[in-house]
Design an enzyme around this catalytic site. Structure first.
Site, short mmCIF file in Angstrom:
data_model
loop_
_atom_site.label_atom_id
_atom_site.label_comp_id
_atom_site.label_asym_id
_atom_site.label_seq_id
_atom_site.Cartn_x
_atom_site.Cartn_y
_atom_site.Cartn_z
CD GLU A 177 54.62 -0.65 -6.57
OE1 GLU A 177 53.75 0.21 -6.40
OE2 GLU A 177 55.53 -0.56 -7.40
CE LYS B 123 54.13 1.57 -0.51
NZ LYS B 123 53.91 0.24 -1.09
NE ARG C 259 46.49 7.40 1.45
CZ ARG C 259 47.10 6.47 0.72
NH1 ARG C 259 46.50 5.89 -0.28
NH2 ARG C 259 48.34 6.13 0.98
#
Ligand code: ATP
Ligand code: MG
Length: 566
Positions: A38, A274, A264
């Site tokens: 994204e 982020k 992850r």
């Protein structure tokens, strides 16, 4: 062992095993993966794990990997991020060829599919507010409640959805929801929102749209449109998989992708979110997204970490389904390994003290041949100017040395690397007692660093000719977060910031050839560590970043039998 089967890929993990079996058993002809960022921030090293996995699998199995921007939330997305993501994926060493896509390429198709769901009685326009929807959703232990608008007529929903698109309503006035099951044990299946109204310009579609699909309504369908075979994502999407499959099953999509989840990447002393990274930038805790202390790819690059080291790290950590935390020292180890092989050696002095060789002619300059990399003869040699006055490292001298200190001391002979043996005869101090100059004599028969009589000093020091030295500012880095697990125990991430993560040394000196080192190339200053030229350098001031010291703490931990932390 059966040696007749086709060779397995170099590294097997559970995802590669699935892909391998799907190809072998004919469930797909070619493997097609995608990396779907994204564009709401810069890529970090966690993304690198995903990039290496997706592009790596495509490469190893002769398939292809798409780069697809998951650009469904224009409120947070910017062109700057899009550009940086493309540059970072390329820098990491991967190529999507002509396969660059955007979820926004499919907005029209997604809208049509939403209309089809309404027509089939599987979606409806809901007038509840965001708060009400949250309230009606229920909890993990309690079922949700149906919206009073859930059973409005298909025609009414069709009309309202069209008017949502036409811009008749304010942000948040209405949403489109799937009609699935408000009592489902999986909250994602409780009539998830498909479209919301956002009167916001989109970096690619401009003001063409004021309704935007949610991630869940865009992702699987985008995969299907592109013919993705294996849609690989992180574990937090596991609970979304039933919804992913519901859309694939209930829409006339052109292919049947499958989603697989892996753990992850988490790293000690590091935050890979982020949202937090954006705050670090916006609140001025760092110099920007590419600050050398940031775990972003652009930060690691500016720090002087080569892409190969990051790829090696990704291979070392592997891919699993169990969450874990990797020690940051392991990343440093992988990078150091590459740099040790590839970085050319140079001389630099961070904390200089003057050496004067009293028996060396005042106007003489010699060019010493110094190997560029003792680990790699093909790297050749370079010429380093040597003269009567030199800089050496202040802590390479002690006036009153303890037993194990073998470096320069009064009356003791040491080797100046690739130059001569010198002996300190006299220590000059200022009024406060600080050493300001070391007066030495040299042995002319030891040129190149060896004595005809075979005597060998116990220490070899690096040096820089004072007349030829280039002044430099050197930035030393430490962990951005002091705690190994920032934000754990309910603390604020920002309370765990290391207030000494950057130390700036001015008054350093480096050998003249360092001015020719291009930005982005990392060199080893002998005995000190790995350094690279920072883009903040100007014609007058050379700014260097220390990428790493030479000390490999991870290898040491391994030797002690410690493998991981939790
Ligand atoms: P963040 O949590 O940092 O905001 P994100 O998941 O929102 O990251 P995306 O741009 O959506 O960021 O991520 C693109 C891809 O990278 C996704 O497939 C995601 O699963 C993967 N990814 C993100 N963070 C990590 C990580 N720490 N380790 C491995 N893969 C990751
Ligand atoms: Mg995401």
């Amino acid at each position: 062992m059966n040696t007749e089967t086709s060779p397995a890929p170099e590294r097997a993990d559970f995802i590669r095993e699935i892909v391998s079996a799907d190809l072998r058993e004919g469930r797909c002809d070619t493997v097609v993966t995608r990396f779907p960022p994204e564009p709401n921030g810069y890529l970090h090293i966690g993304h690198a794990k995903s990039i290496c996995l997706n592009f790596g699998i495509a490469e190893e199995f002769g398939g292809r990997c798409h780069l697809r921007f998951d650009d469904t939330n224009p409120v947070k997305e910017e062109q700057e991020y899009i550009d940086s993501i493309e540059a970072d994926v390329r820098w990491l060493g991967f190529d999507w060829g002509e396969h660059l896509y955007h979820a926004s390429d499919y907005f029209e198709q997604l809208y049509e599919w939403a209309v089809e769901l309404i027509r089939a009685g599987k979606a409806y326009v809901d007038d509840l507010s965001a708060d009400e929807i949250r309230e009606y959703r229920g909890t993990l232990t309690e079922p949700g409640k149906e919206s009073p608008w859930r059973n409005r007529s298909i025609d009414e929903s069709l009309d309202l959805f069209e008017r949502m698109r036409a811009g008749e309503f304010e942000n948040g006035a209405r949403v489109l929801r799937a009609k699935i099951d408000m009592a489902s044990g999986n909250i994602n299946m409780r009539d998830p929102i498909l479209y919301r109204i956002l009167h916001t310009e989109h970096p690619r579609t401009g003001d063409a749209w004021c309704v935007y699909p949610n991630y869940d309504f865009a992702h699987g369908q985008s995969d299907a449109i592109e013919g993705i075979t294996h849609s690989i994502c992180t574990l937090e999407f596991q609970d979304h998989r039933p919804l992913y499959d519901w859309f694939i099953d209930n829409l006339p999509v052109p292919s049947q992708p499958r989603q697989y989840e892996f753990a992850r990447l988490n790293i000690t002393h590091t935050v890979l979110s982020k949202r937090v990274l954006l705050r670090l930038v916006n609140e001025g805790h760092v110099r920007g997204w590419d600050d050398p202390r940031m775990p972003t790819l652009s930060g690691l690059r500016r720090r002087g970490f080569p892409a190969e080291g990051i790829r090696d790290f990704a291979a070392m950590i592997g891919v699993a389904r169990a969450d874990s935390v990797v020690e940051v020292e392991m990343l440093e180890h992988a990078v150091r390994d590459v740099l040790n092989r590839t970085a050319v050696r140079r001389f630099g002095v961070l904390d200089p003290v003057k050496v004067v060789i009293t028996n060396y002619p005042e106007d003489r300059v010699e060019e010493m041949d110094v190997p560029n990399n003792p680990e790699d003869e093909s790297a050749g040699t370079r010429r380093v100017p040597f003269s009567r006055e030199l800089w050496i490292e202040r802590d390479d001298f002690m006036e009153d040395p303890p037993k194990k200190f073998f470096r320069m001391a009064p009356g003791r002979e040491v080797r100046l690397r690739a130059a001569y043996f010198v002996t300190c005869d006299e220590v000059v101090k200022d009024a406060d007692g600080n050493v300001v100059e070391l007066r030495c004599s040299y042995d002319p028969d030891t040129r190149g660093g060896a004595a005809p009589d075979g005597r060998r000093p116990k220490a070899t020091l690096h040096w820089v000719s004072a007349e030829h030295a280039v002044p430099a500012v050197v930035r030393l880095y430490d962990h951005l977060f002091a705690s190994p697990n920032p934000g754990s125990g309910g603390r604020d991430f920002f309370d765990d910031l290391n207030t000494e993560s950057e130390t700036v040394l001015s008054g350093c000196f480096v050998e003249p050839s360092v001015v020719d080192v291009p930005c982005g190339q990392t060199v080893q200053f002998e005995r000190l560590g790995y350094f690279c030229v920072d883009p903040d350098s100007t014609k007058d001031t050379l700014v260097l970043n220390r990428a790493l010291t030479l000390k490999d703490t991870w290898a040491k931990l391994q030797a002690q039998g410690r493998h991981d932390t939790a």
